[in-house]
Design an enzyme around this catalytic site. Sequence first.
Site, PDB file in Angstrom:
ATOM      1  N   HIS A 188      -0.711   1.502  16.181  1.00  0.00           N
ATOM      2  CA  HIS A 188      -0.839   0.000  16.884  1.00  0.00           C
ATOM      3  C   HIS A 188       0.165   0.199  18.077  1.00  0.00           C
ATOM      4  O   HIS A 188       0.860  -0.755  18.090  1.00  0.00           O
ATOM      5  CB  HIS A 188      -0.921  -0.901  16.057  1.00  0.00           C
ATOM      6  CG  HIS A 188      -1.911  -1.104  14.853  1.00  0.00           C
ATOM      7  ND1 HIS A 188      -3.269  -0.972  15.323  1.00  0.00           N
ATOM      8  CD2 HIS A 188      -2.089  -0.824  13.601  1.00  0.00           C
ATOM      9  CE1 HIS A 188      -4.067  -1.175  14.287  1.00  0.00           C
ATOM     10  NE2 HIS A 188      -3.152  -0.874  13.034  1.00  0.00           N
TER      11      HIS A 188
ATOM     12  N   ALA B 100      -0.133  -9.589  10.001  1.00  0.00           N
ATOM     13  CA  ALA B 100      -0.388  -8.081  10.993  1.00  0.00           C
ATOM     14  C   ALA B 100      -0.696  -6.948   9.690  1.00  0.00           C
ATOM     15  O   ALA B 100      -1.435  -5.977  10.232  1.00  0.00           O
ATOM     16  CB  ALA B 100       0.892  -7.513  11.613  1.00  0.00           C
ATOM     17  N   ASN B 101      -0.679  -7.170   8.663  1.00  0.00           N
ATOM     18  CA  ASN B 101      -1.077  -6.200   7.441  1.00  0.00           C
ATOM     19  C   ASN B 101      -1.907  -7.012   6.353  1.00  0.00           C
ATOM     20  O   ASN B 101      -1.429  -7.048   5.258  1.00  0.00           O
ATOM     21  CB  ASN B 101       0.061  -5.437   7.238  1.00  0.00           C
ATOM     22  CG  ASN B 101       1.202  -6.519   6.467  1.00  0.00           C
ATOM     23  OD1 ASN B 101       1.269  -7.620   6.775  1.00  0.00           O
ATOM     24  ND2 ASN B 101       1.715  -5.573   5.521  1.00  0.00           N
ATOM     25  N   MET B 102      -2.920  -7.783   6.845  1.00  0.00           N
ATOM     26  CA  MET B 102      -3.732  -8.178   5.884  1.00  0.00           C
ATOM     27  C   MET B 102      -4.234  -7.392   4.740  1.00  0.00           C
ATOM     28  O   MET B 102      -3.815  -8.138   3.583  1.00  0.00           O
ATOM     29  CB  MET B 102      -4.829  -9.059   6.345  1.00  0.00           C
ATOM     30  CG  MET B 102      -4.563 -10.250   7.386  1.00  0.00           C
ATOM     31  SD  MET B 102      -6.211 -10.787   8.353  1.00  0.00           S
ATOM     32  CE  MET B 102      -7.085 -11.451   6.865  1.00  0.00           C
TER      33      MET B 102
ATOM     34  N   ALA C 196      -7.193  -9.446  15.020  1.00  0.00           N
ATOM     35  CA  ALA C 196      -6.656  -8.552  16.094  1.00  0.00           C
ATOM     36  C   ALA C 196      -5.247  -8.606  16.470  1.00  0.00           C
ATOM     37  O   ALA C 196      -4.728  -7.934  17.139  1.00  0.00           O
ATOM     38  CB  ALA C 196      -7.292  -9.047  17.448  1.00  0.00           C
ATOM     39  N   ILE C 197      -4.354  -9.206  15.397  1.00  0.00           N
ATOM     40  CA  ILE C 197      -2.928  -9.099  15.802  1.00  0.00           C
ATOM     41  C   ILE C 197      -2.277  -8.098  15.805  1.00  0.00           C
ATOM     42  O   ILE C 197      -1.055  -7.945  16.514  1.00  0.00           O
ATOM     43  CB  ILE C 197      -2.423 -10.255  14.871  1.00  0.00           C
ATOM     44  CG1 ILE C 197      -0.951 -10.766  15.302  1.00  0.00           C
ATOM     45  CG2 ILE C 197      -2.285  -9.586  13.281  1.00  0.00           C
ATOM     46  CD1 ILE C 197      -0.963 -11.308  16.510  1.00  0.00           C
ATOM     47  N   ASP C 198      -2.704  -6.956  15.034  1.00  0.00           N
ATOM     48  CA  ASP C 198      -2.263  -5.759  15.188  1.00  0.00           C
ATOM     49  C   ASP C 198      -2.172  -5.002  16.754  1.00  0.00           C
ATOM     50  O   ASP C 198      -1.242  -4.234  17.024  1.00  0.00           O
ATOM     51  CB  ASP C 198      -3.006  -4.805  14.297  1.00  0.00           C
ATOM     52  CG  ASP C 198      -2.285  -4.499  12.839  1.00  0.00           C
ATOM     53  OD1 ASP C 198      -1.122  -4.746  12.942  1.00  0.00           O
ATOM     54  OD2 ASP C 198      -2.926  -4.203  11.962  1.00  0.00           O
TER      55      ASP C 198
ATOM     56  N   GLU D  12      -5.960   4.537  13.749  1.00  0.00           N
ATOM     57  CA  GLU D  12      -6.712   3.712  14.317  1.00  0.00           C
ATOM     58  C   GLU D  12      -7.393   4.320  15.407  1.00  0.00           C
ATOM     59  O   GLU D  12      -8.504   3.671  16.203  1.00  0.00           O
ATOM     60  CB  GLU D  12      -6.145   2.560  14.707  1.00  0.00           C
ATOM     61  CG  GLU D  12      -5.108   2.637  15.766  1.00  0.00           C
ATOM     62  CD  GLU D  12      -3.828   2.912  15.380  1.00  0.00           C
ATOM     63  OE1 GLU D  12      -2.905   2.649  16.337  1.00  0.00           O
ATOM     64  OE2 GLU D  12      -3.771   3.193  14.070  1.00  0.00           O
TER      65      GLU D  12
ATOM     66  N   TYR E 275      -1.140   4.536  10.544  1.00  0.00           N
ATOM     67  CA  TYR E 275      -1.462   3.480  11.648  1.00  0.00           C
ATOM     68  C   TYR E 275      -0.108   3.198  12.307  1.00  0.00           C
ATOM     69  O   TYR E 275       0.654   3.184  11.893  1.00  0.00           O
ATOM     70  CB  TYR E 275      -1.859   2.037  11.001  1.00  0.00           C
ATOM     71  CG  TYR E 275      -3.063   2.206  10.258  1.00  0.00           C
ATOM     72  CD1 TYR E 275      -4.263   2.332  10.872  1.00  0.00           C
ATOM     73  CD2 TYR E 275      -3.493   1.969   8.868  1.00  0.00           C
ATOM     74  CE1 TYR E 275      -5.354   2.128  10.121  1.00  0.00           C
ATOM     75  CE2 TYR E 275      -4.565   2.054   8.045  1.00  0.00           C
ATOM     76  CZ  TYR E 275      -5.724   2.002   8.982  1.00  0.00           C
ATOM     77  OH  TYR E 275      -6.836   1.957   8.200  1.00  0.00           O
TER      78      TYR E 275
ATOM     79  N   LYS F 294       1.516   2.013   7.380  1.00  0.00           N
ATOM     80  CA  LYS F 294       1.888   1.060   8.416  1.00  0.00           C
ATOM     81  C   LYS F 294       2.846   1.896   9.325  1.00  0.00           C
ATOM     82  O   LYS F 294       3.333   3.022   8.976  1.00  0.00           O
ATOM     83  CB  LYS F 294       2.630  -0.218   7.723  1.00  0.00           C
ATOM     84  CG  LYS F 294       1.629  -1.135   7.369  1.00  0.00           C
ATOM     85  CD  LYS F 294       0.330  -1.451   8.142  1.00  0.00           C
ATOM     86  CE  LYS F 294       0.691  -2.343   9.574  1.00  0.00           C
ATOM     87  NZ  LYS F 294      -0.428  -2.437  10.326  1.00  0.00           N
TER      88      LYS F 294
ATOM     89  N   VAL G 121     -11.906  -9.018  17.489  1.00  0.00           N
ATOM     90  CA  VAL G 121     -12.135  -8.191  18.795  1.00  0.00           C
ATOM     91  C   VAL G 121     -11.396  -6.889  18.745  1.00  0.00           C
ATOM     92  O   VAL G 121     -10.125  -6.987  18.274  1.00  0.00           O
ATOM     93  CB  VAL G 121     -11.750  -8.791  19.908  1.00  0.00           C
ATOM     94  CG1 VAL G 121     -11.897  -8.302  21.213  1.00  0.00           C
ATOM     95  CG2 VAL G 121     -12.723 -10.291  19.988  1.00  0.00           C
TER      96      VAL G 121
ATOM     97  N   ARG H  34       0.745  -1.282   0.086  1.00  0.00           N
ATOM     98  CA  ARG H  34      -0.180   0.144  -0.059  1.00  0.00           C
ATOM     99  C   ARG H  34       0.999   1.272   0.078  1.00  0.00           C
ATOM    100  O   ARG H  34       2.054   1.265   0.257  1.00  0.00           O
ATOM    101  CB  ARG H  34      -0.897   0.076   1.269  1.00  0.00           C
ATOM    102  CG  ARG H  34      -1.874  -0.870   1.294  1.00  0.00           C
ATOM    103  CD  ARG H  34      -3.019  -1.114   2.503  1.00  0.00           C
ATOM    104  NE  ARG H  34      -1.908  -1.678   3.570  1.00  0.00           N
ATOM    105  CZ  ARG H  34      -2.239  -1.971   4.702  1.00  0.00           C
ATOM    106  NH1 ARG H  34      -3.614  -1.654   4.984  1.00  0.00           N
ATOM    107  NH2 ARG H  34      -1.621  -2.289   5.681  1.00  0.00           N
TER     108      ARG H  34
END
Length: 372
Positions: free
Chosen positions: A95, A297-299, A266-268, A117, A93, A74, A237, A15
């Site tokens: 996180h 972590a960045n699907m 939710a891994i991020d 986020e 982002y 990211k 979640v 991206r």
Amino acid sequence: MRVGTPTETKTAERRVGLTPVSVRELAAHGHEVLVQSGAGAGIGASDEEYVGAGATIVDTAAEVFEAELIVKVKEPQAPERAMLRRDHILFTYLHLAPDPAQTDDLVASGAACIAYETVTDDHGHLPLLAPMSKVAGRMSVQAGANWLESAHGGAGILLGGVPGVAPAEVTVIGGGVVGENAIQMAVGLGANVTVLDKAPAVLDRLDARFPAITTVHSTRAALEHHVVGSDLVIGAVLVPGAMAPKLVTAEMVKQMRPGSVLVDVAIDQGGCFETSRPTTHDDPAYLVDGVVHYCVANMPGAVARTSTHALNNVTLPHVLALADLGLEGALAADPHLRRGLNVLDGQITEPAVAEALSRPHVPAENALRARR
């Protein structure tokens, strides 16, 4: 203002922070835009397209970081964090809750760091997270279906089954944006779908939209029952800004059938399965007790063109505000953008991050007031 977009350096991240369309808008507002050469290659945008939109192409990230406003996708990697200065505005982002190393570097830089986020809207939603949550929710079912195939270590189950053979059992934990989009895909493929959530209003909404699914109030007993009996479990979640709760225990995973699949969206934010650890698109899955874990972590980076355009649709107004009004003007004018401020002048301004990392917290309003 000078606005810069570097080439993303996270593994297999394709991206880009600004599309040529966004660059054209910024240029029309009188801003200078620096784009690192090749930054748009992952979405099919050439350097020539960026130049045509009004950007200046530079060869290195260091040249991009001469801009005041850095727009990324990211979280900045360590070499990028080393280039941040006190006069920078970083918009991306972040996180931070599960990432003390990044947090420490951002604090040390003194930069103003705004996280997509945690930006809010009038309804308390997270509008800059929502597009990627939609992408990740839909991708989670694609990924789960793929890893359920025998060739990838799965149990050899087709999500929708065929006449005479039962479809897969899919459990979605969390009925927010990710969960709703995962349900949409799983139902469309013909799976038996159960969703667990604690909010009655969420369950009511999903029950009305998807009459064929099973909605369940989330308790420890319900989680154990449905997780253990599932072929595919999707962790969807979110606690805004904070660490994701570990809802699926290692003991539950041990009881699952071999070849079952867990997809942790939710891994991020640290992941909602005890057995989760971040993976990449280059090496996306691993086994624990015979259960496949997909924890990229960045699907959305795998569908970079769709994701980038969806992201720019919602970030561009805020990028324009920051460039037009400056940091203090933009944050004073928009309390929702101010909620996105996570770090300023060496202080953590997002309470959920400070709590997760046991660090001091200074409210954003106080940190901004100290600048005057």
